[in-house]
Enzyme design. Structure first.
Site, PDB file in Angstrom:
ATOM      1  N   TYR A 131       0.848  -1.185   0.000  1.00 26.75           N
ATOM      2  CA  TYR A 131       0.000   0.000   0.000  1.00 26.75           C
ATOM      3  C   TYR A 131       0.888   1.241   0.000  1.00 26.75           C
ATOM      4  O   TYR A 131       1.989   1.218  -0.529  1.00 26.75           O
ATOM      5  CB  TYR A 131      -1.037  -0.067   1.142  1.00 26.75           C
ATOM      6  CG  TYR A 131      -2.202   0.807   0.790  1.00 26.75           C
ATOM      7  CD1 TYR A 131      -2.960   0.537  -0.346  1.00 26.75           C
ATOM      8  CD2 TYR A 131      -2.491   1.942   1.519  1.00 26.75           C
ATOM      9  CE1 TYR A 131      -3.985   1.378  -0.745  1.00 26.75           C
ATOM     10  CE2 TYR A 131      -3.525   2.786   1.134  1.00 26.75           C
ATOM     11  CZ  TYR A 131      -4.251   2.504  -0.008  1.00 26.75           C
ATOM     12  OH  TYR A 131      -5.251   3.347  -0.414  1.00 26.75           O
ATOM     13  N   ARG A 184      -8.166  10.882  -8.438  1.00 19.50           N
ATOM     14  CA  ARG A 184      -7.318  11.545  -7.437  1.00 19.50           C
ATOM     15  C   ARG A 184      -6.600  10.469  -6.621  1.00 19.50           C
ATOM     16  O   ARG A 184      -6.926  10.198  -5.481  1.00 19.50           O
ATOM     17  CB  ARG A 184      -8.192  12.416  -6.541  1.00 19.50           C
ATOM     18  CG  ARG A 184      -7.423  13.508  -5.871  1.00 19.50           C
ATOM     19  CD  ARG A 184      -7.934  13.743  -4.487  1.00 19.50           C
ATOM     20  NE  ARG A 184      -8.110  12.490  -3.753  1.00 19.50           N
ATOM     21  CZ  ARG A 184      -8.413  12.435  -2.478  1.00 19.50           C
ATOM     22  NH1 ARG A 184      -8.609  13.500  -1.795  1.00 19.50           N
ATOM     23  NH2 ARG A 184      -8.542  11.270  -1.868  1.00 19.50           N
ATOM     24  N   LYS A 202      -5.771  -2.049  -1.463  1.00 19.96           N
ATOM     25  CA  LYS A 202      -6.675  -1.852  -0.326  1.00 19.96           C
ATOM     26  C   LYS A 202      -7.368  -3.164   0.038  1.00 19.96           C
ATOM     27  O   LYS A 202      -7.538  -3.492   1.204  1.00 19.96           O
ATOM     28  CB  LYS A 202      -7.721  -0.807  -0.720  1.00 19.96           C
ATOM     29  CG  LYS A 202      -8.243  -0.053   0.427  1.00 19.96           C
ATOM     30  CD  LYS A 202      -7.779   1.382   0.419  1.00 19.96           C
ATOM     31  CE  LYS A 202      -7.948   2.044   1.740  1.00 19.96           C
ATOM     32  NZ  LYS A 202      -7.690   3.446   1.741  1.00 19.96           N
ATOM     33  N   GLU A 274     -13.129   4.877  -3.510  1.00 20.07           N
ATOM     34  CA  GLU A 274     -11.743   5.140  -3.157  1.00 20.07           C
ATOM     35  C   GLU A 274     -11.102   6.099  -4.147  1.00 20.07           C
ATOM     36  O   GLU A 274     -11.182   5.886  -5.360  1.00 20.07           O
ATOM     37  CB  GLU A 274     -10.995   3.781  -3.186  1.00 20.07           C
ATOM     38  CG  GLU A 274      -9.573   3.842  -2.728  1.00 20.07           C
ATOM     39  CD  GLU A 274      -9.449   4.043  -1.231  1.00 20.07           C
ATOM     40  OE1 GLU A 274     -10.349   3.627  -0.476  1.00 20.07           O
ATOM     41  OE2 GLU A 274      -8.441   4.645  -0.818  1.00 20.07           O
ATOM     42  N   ASP A 275     -10.491   7.133  -3.641  1.00 19.57           N
ATOM     43  CA  ASP A 275      -9.720   8.060  -4.462  1.00 19.57           C
ATOM     44  C   ASP A 275     -10.511   8.679  -5.617  1.00 19.57           C
ATOM     45  O   ASP A 275     -10.003   8.820  -6.736  1.00 19.57           O
ATOM     46  CB  ASP A 275      -8.420   7.397  -4.951  1.00 19.57           C
ATOM     47  CG  ASP A 275      -7.404   7.306  -3.815  1.00 19.57           C
ATOM     48  OD1 ASP A 275      -7.685   7.829  -2.721  1.00 19.57           O
ATOM     49  OD2 ASP A 275      -6.332   6.715  -4.014  1.00 19.57           O
ATOM     50  N   ASP A 297     -13.491   5.639   2.243  1.00 21.87           N
ATOM     51  CA  ASP A 297     -12.404   5.612   3.224  1.00 21.87           C
ATOM     52  C   ASP A 297     -11.712   6.964   3.345  1.00 21.87           C
ATOM     53  O   ASP A 297     -11.281   7.344   4.430  1.00 21.87           O
ATOM     54  CB  ASP A 297     -11.389   4.525   2.853  1.00 21.87           C
ATOM     55  CG  ASP A 297     -10.381   4.317   3.973  1.00 21.87           C
ATOM     56  OD1 ASP A 297     -10.813   4.188   5.131  1.00 21.87           O
ATOM     57  OD2 ASP A 297      -9.169   4.317   3.698  1.00 21.87           O
ATOM     58  N   ASP A 298     -11.613   7.687   2.226  1.00 22.23           N
ATOM     59  CA  ASP A 298     -10.933   8.997   2.274  1.00 22.23           C
ATOM     60  C   ASP A 298     -11.684   9.960   3.177  1.00 22.23           C
ATOM     61  O   ASP A 298     -11.073  10.787   3.856  1.00 22.23           O
ATOM     62  CB  ASP A 298     -10.838   9.597   0.865  1.00 22.23           C
ATOM     63  CG  ASP A 298     -10.217   8.627  -0.111  1.00 22.23           C
ATOM     64  OD1 ASP A 298      -9.144   8.094   0.216  1.00 22.23           O
ATOM     65  OD2 ASP A 298     -10.813   8.366  -1.169  1.00 22.23           O
ATOM     66  N   ASN A 439       0.191  13.392   3.594  1.00 24.82           N
ATOM     67  CA  ASN A 439       1.129  12.395   3.066  1.00 24.82           C
ATOM     68  C   ASN A 439       1.588  12.811   1.689  1.00 24.82           C
ATOM     69  O   ASN A 439       0.864  13.547   1.012  1.00 24.82           O
ATOM     70  CB  ASN A 439       0.418  11.036   2.932  1.00 24.82           C
ATOM     71  CG  ASN A 439      -0.103  10.536   4.260  1.00 24.82           C
ATOM     72  OD1 ASN A 439       0.642  10.474   5.228  1.00 24.82           O
ATOM     73  ND2 ASN A 439      -1.380  10.180   4.299  1.00 24.82           N
TER      74      ASN A 439
HETATM   75  P1  NAD Z   1      -8.300  17.195  -0.708  1.00 30.60           P
HETATM   76  O1  NAD Z   1      -7.656  17.549  -1.971  1.00 30.60           O
HETATM   77  O2  NAD Z   1      -9.699  16.715  -0.693  1.00 30.60           O
HETATM   78  O3  NAD Z   1      -8.219  18.461   0.289  1.00 30.60           O
HETATM   79  C1  NAD Z   1      -7.118  19.312   0.453  1.00 30.60           C
HETATM   80  C2  NAD Z   1      -7.588  20.601   1.088  1.00 30.60           C
HETATM   81  O4  NAD Z   1      -6.450  21.405   1.417  1.00 30.60           O
HETATM   82  C3  NAD Z   1      -8.461  21.466   0.206  1.00 30.60           C
HETATM   83  O5  NAD Z   1      -9.494  22.019   0.974  1.00 30.60           O
HETATM   84  C4  NAD Z   1      -7.547  22.601  -0.233  1.00 30.60           C
HETATM   85  O6  NAD Z   1      -8.252  23.790  -0.456  1.00 30.60           O
HETATM   86  C5  NAD Z   1      -6.675  22.726   0.982  1.00 30.60           C
HETATM   87  N1  NAD Z   1      -5.384  23.364   0.709  1.00 30.60           N
HETATM   88  C6  NAD Z   1      -4.563  23.194  -0.339  1.00 30.60           C
HETATM   89  N2  NAD Z   1      -3.478  23.984  -0.209  1.00 30.60           N
HETATM   90  C7  NAD Z   1      -3.627  24.650   0.947  1.00 30.60           C
HETATM   91  C8  NAD Z   1      -2.851  25.607   1.632  1.00 30.60           C
HETATM   92  N3  NAD Z   1      -1.703  26.029   1.141  1.00 30.60           N
HETATM   93  N4  NAD Z   1      -3.312  26.081   2.786  1.00 30.60           N
HETATM   94  C9  NAD Z   1      -4.480  25.668   3.290  1.00 30.60           C
HETATM   95  N5  NAD Z   1      -5.246  24.736   2.704  1.00 30.60           N
HETATM   96  C10 NAD Z   1      -4.833  24.257   1.535  1.00 30.60           C
HETATM   97  O7  NAD Z   1      -7.380  16.110  -0.036  1.00 30.60           O
HETATM   98  P2  NAD Z   1      -7.751  15.164   1.192  1.00 30.60           P
HETATM   99  O8  NAD Z   1      -8.266  13.852   0.741  1.00 30.60           O
HETATM  100  O9  NAD Z   1      -8.569  15.923   2.147  1.00 30.60           O
HETATM  101  O10 NAD Z   1      -6.304  14.885   1.776  1.00 30.60           O
HETATM  102  C11 NAD Z   1      -5.526  15.940   2.320  1.00 30.60           C
HETATM  103  C12 NAD Z   1      -4.267  15.366   2.930  1.00 30.60           C
HETATM  104  O11 NAD Z   1      -4.627  14.532   4.023  1.00 30.60           O
HETATM  105  C13 NAD Z   1      -3.450  14.516   1.972  1.00 30.60           C
HETATM  106  O12 NAD Z   1      -2.107  14.878   2.048  1.00 30.60           O
HETATM  107  C14 NAD Z   1      -3.632  13.117   2.480  1.00 30.60           C
HETATM  108  O13 NAD Z   1      -2.459  12.353   2.304  1.00 30.60           O
HETATM  109  C15 NAD Z   1      -3.899  13.321   3.940  1.00 30.60           C
HETATM  110  N6  NAD Z   1      -4.680  12.230   4.512  1.00 30.60           N
HETATM  111  C16 NAD Z   1      -4.236  11.631   5.633  1.00 30.60           C
HETATM  112  C17 NAD Z   1      -4.943  10.569   6.181  1.00 30.60           C
HETATM  113  C18 NAD Z   1      -4.456   9.921   7.436  1.00 30.60           C
HETATM  114  O14 NAD Z   1      -3.625  10.451   8.110  1.00 30.60           O
HETATM  115  N7  NAD Z   1      -4.959   8.779   7.814  1.00 30.60           N
HETATM  116  C19 NAD Z   1      -6.102  10.117   5.570  1.00 30.60           C
HETATM  117  C20 NAD Z   1      -6.559  10.770   4.425  1.00 30.60           C
HETATM  118  C21 NAD Z   1      -5.850  11.834   3.897  1.00 30.60           C
END
Ligand code: NAD
Length: 583
Positions: A131, A184, A202, A274-275, A297-298, A439
């Site tokens: 993964y 995505r 997954k 997913e994604d 899951d996201d 990440n």
């Molecule tokens: P997404 O694209 O849906 O959301 C990203 C958000 O960040 C958007 O609202 C965007 O406007 C905002 N953004 C972008 N640049 C920015 C900046 N400079 N300042 C402030 N906000 C900003 O993505 P997502 O699915 O919500 O994932 C976001 C992050 O969370 C990813 O890096 C992902 O790896 C991480 N994530 C971690 C876990 C975990 O820890 N288990 C799970 C899911 C996602």
């Protein structure tokens, strides 16, 4: 294709139970006793080429006689343990992570039980291989490393024939589908049809960590084209060479797919989205959660695991969920999903309307703090968190004004929790809770070392990507990893064993509470707010039991009667990868 399954003897011996109730109870009883007889009707070359039954050099003398294997294998008989030792040794020789991924995929295609034994016994080492992060690179290069098909591809070309396509899949009894449209993929963007690596990876975790049997798992990629120019110009690209279909054309294919899934597999198949990109993910989840058993899951898995981390943090920082103030950097699927689940849990425990609970939660997106005056222009999933406040452009301004006790990074942008931000958090909190979830590591809002150093060792820290323990002024701090793999496999198992027909938010809350309960004092003493991954099968069984219990309480479970001891029942249903003896 049902014929194919019968020929494998799937309806006989311990596996017969598997066909009746959809769980692998026969195999569960095999735990620690690989010697239980099972009937297999394949023989000779076709047995060796069948990944579900192949045991490589582990076939006994009697099996070699009974199944016409004499001469097809060298004389030695190697135990599964020895095979595992050899393969782990070989894997560790590869210095390029993608080579390890390819070796694992080859093993899965060759000898399924050995693949899962390796993955279960070496989960911390191999999770990043099958993964994230390695699967991301595999998806990027999927066209070049593509050898054999894995999973089911449904493309715009199949419009009108999706049910027929589903019927081509060799297994009939499917319990979990993971589906992507590749728009995505992780943090890598639109990878089109090459996103298939994600559902495949997954689902291998659903089996290894959650015990859902492999034959009940179906990875699907819906190919509606890609806007990725590099892929469109790549001669090895495996998907439709056209730009993404959108609007009606997109939704018609999705609707046909969801209808066909229910028609073919019934009400109890879990469909995990997913994604998908933001603009589809929220809408698909909202639309199909009314008519299907769906999970994202996201959005929901992330929310559940992070809420578990917060519930565990409360044991360190004190107070209830409602006593805290939350500020997010990033208002996408992860950020708003987590925010909403926090509000729901708060509402449940305080008897306060959820809308009032949302007022304790603030989010900053790329344009600044979500505030009332921006509401009109915000995407619908952000609107509930746009509160009365003067506009703020930067995170530091928002931190200084709102004075959150909990700061969560879900922006995907690295190094955004600056020294000033962390120092501000530490200046008005005795123990600031700081989760830097983006990440991969390079996108993490801050490193573990930065969080501990800048807060002078006071931060309760967790991250999305793993960080090594940090030494600060003579004390070692072990950062927790808020990995979705803590929750979704156990969640899925809970849904499957109860025969749930819908996902209810309370089932997500139950999963969070179950995970948080499994953090021991010993873990807390090290600074950990998530339990060690080595116990993941036990963790999954406990989560499954709580999720199933909630499904029964809500009247959403269809498998009756309700088992007395759900933890034991969950454990007894889990797939185990030990070899069987063949008569
Ligand atoms: P997404 O694209 O849906 O959301 C990203 C958000 O960040 C958007 O609202 C965007 O406007 C905002 N953004 C972008 N640049 C920015 C900046 N400079 N300042 C402030 N906000 C900003 O993505 P997502 O699915 O919500 O994932 C976001 C992050 O969370 C990813 O890096 C992902 O790896 C991480 N994530 C971690 C876990 C975990 O820890 N288990 C799970 C899911 C996602």
């Amino acid at each position: 294709m049902a014929q194919h399954q019968q020929n494998l003897g799937m309806g006989l011996g311990p596996a017969a139970k598997l066909e009746e109730d959809g769980t692998e109870q026969g195999a569960a009883r095999l735990d620690g006793s690989a010697g239980i007889d099972s009937e297999v009707r394949k023989s000779g070359h076709s047995l060796l080429r069948d990944p579900r039954h192949n045991k490589g050099l582990a076939f006994s003398e009697a099996e070699r006689d009974a199944h016409y294997l004499r001469g097809l294998l060298p004389p030695v008989i190697a135990s599964q343990e020895l095979q595992e030792k050899k393969l782990m040794h070989n894997l560790r020789q590869y210095t390029v992570p993608l080579q390890r991924y390819i070796a694992m995929m080859d093993l899965q295609e060759r000898n399924e039980r050995l693949f899962y034994k390796l993955l279960i016994d070496n989960v911390e080492e191999l999770l990043p291989v099958v993964y994230t992060p390695v699967v991301g690179e595999a998806c990027q290069k999927f066209g070049s490393i593509y050898r054999r098909p894995q999973g089911l591809y449904i493309s715009l070309k199949d419009k009108g024939k999706v049910l027929e396509v589903l019927k081509n899949w060799p297994e009939r009894s499917i319990q979990v589908i993971v589906v992507t449209d590749g728009e995505r993929i992780l943090g890598l963007g639109d990878l089109g049809c090459q996103g298939m690596g994600i559902p495949v990876g997954k689902l291998s975790l659903y089996t290894a960590l959650g015990g859902v049997r492999p034959s009940a798992c179906l990875p699907i990629t819906i190919d509606v084209g890609t806007n990725n120019e590099t892929l469109l110009n790549d001669e090895y690209y495996i998907g439709l060479r056209q730009r993404r279909a959108t609007g009606e054309e997109y939704h018609e294919l999705l609707q046909e797919f969801m209808t066909a899934v229910k028609q073919n597999y019934g009400e109890k198949v879990l469909v995990q989205f997913e994604d998908f990109a933001n603009h589809n993910a929220f809408d698909l989840l909202a639309k199909y959660s009314k008519s299907h058993l769906v999970f994202n899951d996201d959005i929901q898995g992330t929310a559940s695991v992070v809420l578990a981390g917060l519930l565990a943090s409360l044991k360190v920082v004190g107070g209830t969920l409602a006593d805290h103030t939350y500020l997010f950097l990033g208002a996408g699927e992860a950020g708003t999903g987590i925010a909403e689940l926090i509000a729901l849990e708060m509402s449940k425990h305080t008897d306060t309307p959820v809308d009032d609970c949302r007022k304790k939660i603030w989010l900053v997106d790329s344009k600044g703090l979500l505030v009332e005056s921006r509401k009109e222009s915000l995407q619908h999933f952000k609107k509930p968190f746009a509160h009365e406040h003067e506009p703020m452009k930067t995170l530091l301004e928002a931190v200084q004004s709102i004075k959150p006790t909990v700061l969560i990074g879900t922006s995907g942008v690295g190094r955004t929790f600056t020294k000033e931000v962390i120092e501000a958090m530490a200046s008005f909190n005795e123990k600031p809770v700081i989760f830097s979830l983006s990440n991969p590591t390079s996108h993490s809002e801050c490193t573990a070392e930065e969080a501990y150093t800048w807060s002078k060792g006071t931060a309760v820290f967790a991250s999305g990507s793993p960080f090594d323990p940090v030494e600060y002024e003579g004390k070692t701090y072990v950062p927790g990893q808020s990995n979705n793999a803590y929750v979704f496999p156990g969640f899925g198992l809970g849904v499957v064993i109860s025969g749930a027909i819908r996902v209810h938010d309370d089932m997500l809350l139950a999963a969070s509470e179950a995970l948080a309960e499994q953090v021991s004092q010993e873990n807390f003493d090290k600074g950990l707010i998530f339990p060690p991954f080595t116990n993941i099968r036990k963790i999954s069984a406990n989560i499954a039991a709580k999720v199933a219990a909630k499904a029964y309480d809500l009247g959403l479970a269809s498998r009756l009667p309700r088992p007395d001891d759900l933890v034991k029942y969950a454990e007894s249903c889990m797939y185990t990868p030990l070899y069987r003896s063949y008569r």
